[in-house]
Design a protein around this motif. Structure first.
Motif, PDB file in Angstrom:
ATOM      1  N   PHE A  86     -70.107  45.450 -65.663  1.00  0.00           N
ATOM      2  CA  PHE A  86     -70.627  44.460 -66.595  1.00  0.00           C
ATOM      3  C   PHE A  86     -71.472  45.193 -67.629  1.00  0.00           C
ATOM      4  O   PHE A  86     -72.390  45.935 -67.281  1.00  0.00           O
ATOM      5  CB  PHE A  86     -71.466  43.412 -65.862  1.00  0.00           C
ATOM      6  CG  PHE A  86     -70.694  42.676 -64.793  1.00  0.00           C
ATOM      7  CD1 PHE A  86     -69.605  41.883 -65.121  1.00  0.00           C
ATOM      8  CD2 PHE A  86     -71.047  42.797 -63.457  1.00  0.00           C
ATOM      9  CE1 PHE A  86     -68.886  41.218 -64.137  1.00  0.00           C
ATOM     10  CE2 PHE A  86     -70.344  42.128 -62.471  1.00  0.00           C
ATOM     11  CZ  PHE A  86     -69.249  41.337 -62.813  1.00  0.00           C
ATOM     12  N   ASN A  87     -71.165  44.970 -68.904  1.00  0.00           N
ATOM     13  CA  ASN A  87     -71.722  45.790 -69.975  1.00  0.00           C
ATOM     14  C   ASN A  87     -72.341  44.931 -71.065  1.00  0.00           C
ATOM     15  O   ASN A  87     -71.749  43.939 -71.504  1.00  0.00           O
ATOM     16  CB  ASN A  87     -70.618  46.642 -70.608  1.00  0.00           C
ATOM     17  CG  ASN A  87     -69.814  47.419 -69.587  1.00  0.00           C
ATOM     18  OD1 ASN A  87     -70.119  48.566 -69.282  1.00  0.00           O
ATOM     19  ND2 ASN A  87     -68.760  46.806 -69.055  1.00  0.00           N
ATOM     20  N   ALA A 132     -66.513  42.821 -67.848  1.00  0.00           N
ATOM     21  CA  ALA A 132     -66.990  42.084 -69.021  1.00  0.00           C
ATOM     22  C   ALA A 132     -67.806  42.980 -69.938  1.00  0.00           C
ATOM     23  O   ALA A 132     -68.510  43.887 -69.475  1.00  0.00           O
ATOM     24  CB  ALA A 132     -67.818  40.872 -68.596  1.00  0.00           C
ATOM     25  N   VAL A 133     -67.693  42.705 -71.245  1.00  0.00           N
ATOM     26  CA  VAL A 133     -68.535  43.333 -72.263  1.00  0.00           C
ATOM     27  C   VAL A 133     -69.072  42.225 -73.150  1.00  0.00           C
ATOM     28  O   VAL A 133     -68.301  41.435 -73.701  1.00  0.00           O
ATOM     29  CB  VAL A 133     -67.760  44.342 -73.125  1.00  0.00           C
ATOM     30  CG1 VAL A 133     -68.712  45.015 -74.129  1.00  0.00           C
ATOM     31  CG2 VAL A 133     -67.057  45.390 -72.275  1.00  0.00           C
ATOM     32  N   ARG A 182     -79.663  43.562 -63.069  1.00  0.00           N
ATOM     33  CA  ARG A 182     -79.340  44.698 -62.199  1.00  0.00           C
ATOM     34  C   ARG A 182     -77.850  44.934 -62.042  1.00  0.00           C
ATOM     35  O   ARG A 182     -77.441  46.016 -61.635  1.00  0.00           O
ATOM     36  CB  ARG A 182     -80.020  44.518 -60.836  1.00  0.00           C
ATOM     37  CG  ARG A 182     -81.512  44.775 -60.954  1.00  0.00           C
ATOM     38  CD  ARG A 182     -82.296  44.575 -59.694  1.00  0.00           C
ATOM     39  NE  ARG A 182     -83.720  44.657 -59.978  1.00  0.00           N
ATOM     40  CZ  ARG A 182     -84.655  43.994 -59.327  1.00  0.00           C
ATOM     41  NH1 ARG A 182     -84.299  43.181 -58.339  1.00  0.00           N
ATOM     42  NH2 ARG A 182     -85.927  44.116 -59.647  1.00  0.00           N
ATOM     43  N   SER A 183     -77.030  43.952 -62.372  1.00  0.00           N
ATOM     44  CA  SER A 183     -75.581  44.150 -62.330  1.00  0.00           C
ATOM     45  C   SER A 183     -75.044  44.680 -63.655  1.00  0.00           C
ATOM     46  O   SER A 183     -73.864  45.017 -63.751  1.00  0.00           O
ATOM     47  CB  SER A 183     -74.880  42.824 -62.005  1.00  0.00           C
ATOM     48  OG  SER A 183     -75.219  42.385 -60.706  1.00  0.00           O
ATOM     49  N   TRP A 184     -75.906  44.769 -64.664  1.00  0.00           N
ATOM     50  CA  TRP A 184     -75.465  45.083 -66.026  1.00  0.00           C
ATOM     51  C   TRP A 184     -75.879  46.489 -66.448  1.00  0.00           C
ATOM     52  O   TRP A 184     -76.878  47.011 -66.006  1.00  0.00           O
ATOM     53  CB  TRP A 184     -76.030  44.065 -67.009  1.00  0.00           C
ATOM     54  CG  TRP A 184     -75.473  42.702 -66.803  1.00  0.00           C
ATOM     55  CD1 TRP A 184     -75.872  41.764 -65.879  1.00  0.00           C
ATOM     56  CD2 TRP A 184     -74.357  42.119 -67.481  1.00  0.00           C
ATOM     57  NE1 TRP A 184     -75.093  40.639 -65.963  1.00  0.00           N
ATOM     58  CE2 TRP A 184     -74.158  40.821 -66.927  1.00  0.00           C
ATOM     59  CE3 TRP A 184     -73.520  42.553 -68.501  1.00  0.00           C
ATOM     60  CZ2 TRP A 184     -73.136  39.972 -67.387  1.00  0.00           C
ATOM     61  CZ3 TRP A 184     -72.515  41.710 -68.956  1.00  0.00           C
ATOM     62  CH2 TRP A 184     -72.338  40.441 -68.389  1.00  0.00           C
ATOM     63  N   ASP A 185     -75.048  47.075 -67.313  1.00  0.00           N
ATOM     64  CA  ASP A 185     -75.350  48.385 -67.904  1.00  0.00           C
ATOM     65  C   ASP A 185     -75.427  48.243 -69.428  1.00  0.00           C
ATOM     66  O   ASP A 185     -74.701  47.420 -70.016  1.00  0.00           O
ATOM     67  CB  ASP A 185     -74.283  49.420 -67.544  1.00  0.00           C
ATOM     68  CG  ASP A 185     -74.430  49.906 -66.114  1.00  0.00           C
ATOM     69  OD1 ASP A 185     -75.489  50.443 -65.772  1.00  0.00           O
ATOM     70  OD2 ASP A 185     -73.481  49.726 -65.323  1.00  0.00           O
ATOM     71  N   LEU A 186     -76.277  49.049 -70.050  1.00  0.00           N
ATOM     72  CA  LEU A 186     -76.450  49.026 -71.497  1.00  0.00           C
ATOM     73  C   LEU A 186     -75.598  50.108 -72.144  1.00  0.00           C
ATOM     74  O   LEU A 186     -75.635  51.265 -71.755  1.00  0.00           O
ATOM     75  CB  LEU A 186     -77.927  49.244 -71.847  1.00  0.00           C
ATOM     76  CG  LEU A 186     -78.296  49.183 -73.329  1.00  0.00           C
ATOM     77  CD1 LEU A 186     -78.084  47.767 -73.869  1.00  0.00           C
ATOM     78  CD2 LEU A 186     -79.733  49.648 -73.540  1.00  0.00           C
TER      79      LEU A 186
END
Length: 426
Positions: free
Chosen positions: A153-154, A388-389, A417-421
């Motif tokens: 997830f982005n 997802a983005v 916490r499930s997401w990345d930047l």
């Protein structure tokens, strides 16, 4: 007298490493890795091991990725492990595991195990991983390249005109060339006469069946082309679906009723619209949907008349109910309408992800959400099976981003916490 304060480790139970090796068919769990993890010994009839069972959530409370609130039974089980080659087994724990989030590793584990299962029973699996979206050629640029490497997830962040939208449009054009219309309109300039591409890019992904697949996308002189290597792809690839939910398409045309609008917006046929409405959960705007023939506006209190289109056919409308009454889509606020659209797109992505690798992209349509509604959107998507983005809305930056160690990072809060930047610079 010194006291041993070393944190307690919850190592794998006996037999778990061998189970992980078998579940992955001895293959490294990182997509596209071809490193061997076992080989025969030369000195005797035994074998040598060149792989390792790696924890996803850490065996130590202060280890890479922490324990994620999981109990000892889970941490020590095969459910919390994946099989890796020696190189990647060490790599995923570097820098405290920050570059390899737990969500990413769990998804890779599912993919390698689905691939091993497919070799046994030949049952198709939708598991896969989109690794890279890249623009290799841009108009009026001598040397420019935009590339994003995806996690599960982005959140995509960058200033205006940094290329966020065009990267997502390029990826979505794999499934539907309509998403490349902006690039197509800009490919008619001075370079068109040279027959060289004005835009060029690629998407790199892996599935249960293909370890390393690249779809090349070229746009020149108003023409859009897909290819795998030197082989043209006249049709979209059948093993991947890229779904773009963009504010550019979210305006209804005057000649469309709601069913026609949803068919165009969601890129689905008439029967799928009705099926999707019955499946949509409505997590962003809780409620139910139905299709019914609309009524003409009546300002004078006279008899109500059914609504028809110019061609004489019934004008159908999407109606929403929160449990009290049914309201037409046209009567909802802009924010509520956007929630309905996103709910329907999420429902579509959820159903498609049961059949093939699915990448869900969101650009613009959530830009006016307030903090609680955007947090709900992130939590809703993070509970799904697809990748997802999301383009990060400027108004959300103050709630989601902070500077740590001189770098812009996502805040350490539960819903992120499930997401990345992913950051782009102009």
């Amino acid at each position: 007298m010194s006291i041993n304060t070393k944190p307690e480790r919850w190592d794998f139970l006996s037999g778990v490493p061998l189970d992980l090796f078998k579940r992955a068919n001895g293959k490294c769990s990182l997509p596209r890795c071809n490193n061997s993890t076992a080989a025969p010994a030369e000195v005797d009839s035994s074998a040598i091991n060149m792989g390792k069972a790696a924890h996803i959530y850490s065996a130590s409370e202060d280890g890479p990725r922490g324990r994620g609130g999981k109990n000892e039974a889970f941490i020590r089980s095969a459910e919390n492990g994946l099989w890796c080659c020696a190189v990647h087994g060490d790599l995923i724990d570097k820098k405290g595991g920050k570059e390899f989030a737990a969500e990413k590793l769990f998804n890779w584990k599912k993919l390698v195990e689905a691939r091993a299962r497919k070799q046994v029973d030949q049952v198709p699996s939708p598991r896969g991983w989109v690794d890279v979206i890249e623009l290799t050629l841009l108009p009026f640029a001598v040397s420019a390249k935009l590339q994003i490497k995806l996690s599960r997830f982005n959140l995509l962040h960058g200033p205006s005109n940094s290329g966020k939208s065009v990267l997502l449009e390029l990826a979505a054009s794999i499934t539907n060339s309509h998403n490349a219309r902006r690039m197509l309109s800009q490919s008619q300039g001075p370079r068109a006469a040279s027959n060289l591409p004005t835009w060029s890019g690629k998407v790199l992904y892996t599935t249960v069946d293909v370890l390393d697949k690249v779809v090349q996308l070229d746009i020149d002189a108003g023409h859009f082309r897909r290819r795998e290597g030197s082989t043209p792809c006249l049709l979209p690839p059948g093993d991947i679906e890229v779904i773009l939910c963009s504010s550019n398409d979210a305006e209804q045309r005057t000649d469309e009723d709601d069913v026609e609008f949803l068919m165009r917006l969601l890129n689905i046929d008439h029967s799928t619209v009705h099926a999707l409405l019955s499946l949509a959960v409505g997590k962003l705007l809780p409620g139910k949907y139905r299709i019914a023939q609309g009524y003409e506006d009546n300002e004078h209190g006279t008899d109500v008349q059914l609504r028809f289109k110019i061609n004489g056919k019934p004008h159908f409308e999407l109606q929403f109910s929160d449990g009290n009454s049914w309201l037409p889509l046209s009567s909802l606020s802009k924010s509520s309408t956007d929630k309905v659209i996103l709910d329907l797109f999420i429902a579509k992505a959820r159903e498609v992800a049961k059949q093939r690798l699915t990448l869900f992209l969101v650009d613009g349509i959530s830009f006016n959400f307030d903090e609680p509604n955007y947090q709900n959107l992130l939590n809703t998507i993070a509970a799904e099976e697809f990748q997802a983005v999301l383009c990060l809305p400027p108004r959300q930056e103050q709630f989601l981003l902070e500077k740590r160690e001189g770098l812009l990072r996502l805040k350490d809060v539960a819903h992120l916490r499930s997401w990345d930047l992913i950051q782009l610079t102009r």
